[in-house]
Design an enzyme around this catalytic site. Structure first.
Site, PDB file in Angstrom:
ATOM      1  N   HIS A 197      48.943  57.952  64.753  1.00  0.00           N
ATOM      2  CA  HIS A 197      47.581  58.425  64.531  1.00  0.00           C
ATOM      3  C   HIS A 197      46.613  57.561  65.334  1.00  0.00           C
ATOM      4  O   HIS A 197      46.987  56.497  65.831  1.00  0.00           O
ATOM      5  CB  HIS A 197      47.213  58.357  63.044  1.00  0.00           C
ATOM      6  CG  HIS A 197      47.173  56.941  62.536  1.00  0.00           C
ATOM      7  ND1 HIS A 197      48.303  56.271  62.109  1.00  0.00           N
ATOM      8  CD2 HIS A 197      46.158  56.058  62.450  1.00  0.00           C
ATOM      9  CE1 HIS A 197      47.970  55.036  61.763  1.00  0.00           C
ATOM     10  NE2 HIS A 197      46.673  54.877  61.967  1.00  0.00           N
TER      11      HIS A 197
ATOM     12  N   HIS B 233      43.387  54.053  70.166  1.00  0.00           N
ATOM     13  CA  HIS B 233      44.791  53.828  70.537  1.00  0.00           C
ATOM     14  C   HIS B 233      45.711  54.390  69.466  1.00  0.00           C
ATOM     15  O   HIS B 233      45.278  54.696  68.357  1.00  0.00           O
ATOM     16  CB  HIS B 233      45.061  52.328  70.688  1.00  0.00           C
ATOM     17  CG  HIS B 233      44.974  51.593  69.386  1.00  0.00           C
ATOM     18  ND1 HIS B 233      43.768  51.199  68.829  1.00  0.00           N
ATOM     19  CD2 HIS B 233      45.938  51.199  68.503  1.00  0.00           C
ATOM     20  CE1 HIS B 233      43.989  50.592  67.671  1.00  0.00           C
ATOM     21  NE2 HIS B 233      45.294  50.596  67.445  1.00  0.00           N
TER      22      HIS B 233
END
Length: 177
Positions: free
Chosen positions: A37, A120
């Site tokens: 995620h 990220h």
């Protein structure tokens, strides 16, 4: 008290491509693909009232779907690498969505996030991985050319205390429209 954070889920087919980075680095504890995620805002361990207020405020977000594009592998931690990541392009749509989450969580009574938002996906937590080994690992791997997906929603996840990398429980989903 639930430990909560908001995020954009990585679709399974994209996660499978990113999983190609797994392996080849001693000291890496690889994150399960289903837990990939992009964290937007960490809420932390909050009481039920704050969790409900946060969920209510997030329901007011009105943003259009947008493209999420990956830039390539990297590491967090500098001289002592602690995480292996894949960077995400900081597009205006992503940055604005994260900034709105920050404003709303402050309105819900949470302290300001002290870390700069760096979009990220965490691939692995690193334990005792030498900076040289991490540099060698990254040097052998190129970026995921042209890998992207359309973010259609954001979510609230809960996690267990002190267990980095999942499993995460989907608490709520909010469509981007």
């Amino acid at each position: 008290m639930p430990r909560l954070f908001t995020a954009i889920e990585v679709p399974e087919e994209v996660g499978l491509i990113l999983s190609g980075y797994r392996g080849g680095l001693s000291g890496a504890r690889w994150i399960d693909v289903e837990n990939y995620h992009i964290t937007l805002r960490f809420l932390g361990d909050v009481d039920e009232e704050t969790a409900q207020e946060a969920a209510y405020l997030l329901g007011k977000v009105r943003r259009a779907p947008f493209e999420v594009t990956f830039e390539g592998p990297d590491a967090f931690g500098g001289a002592r690498p602690r995480s292996l990541i894949v960077k995400v392009a900081p597009t205006p749509a992503l940055i604005e969505l994260q900034a709105e989450h920050e404003r709303l969580m402050r309105r819900a009574g949470l302290a300001a996030e002290s870390r700069k938002f760096t979009p990220h996906v965490t691939l692995a937590r690193l334990r005792d991985a030498s900076p040289r080994a991490v540099a060698d690992y990254l040097g052998l791997r190129g970026g995921p050319p042209g890998l992207s997906f359309r973010a259609e929603q954001f979510v609230i996840y809960s996690s267990r205390d002190s267990v980095g990398g999942g499993p995460y429980v989907l608490e709520a989903a909010y469509p981007l429209r």
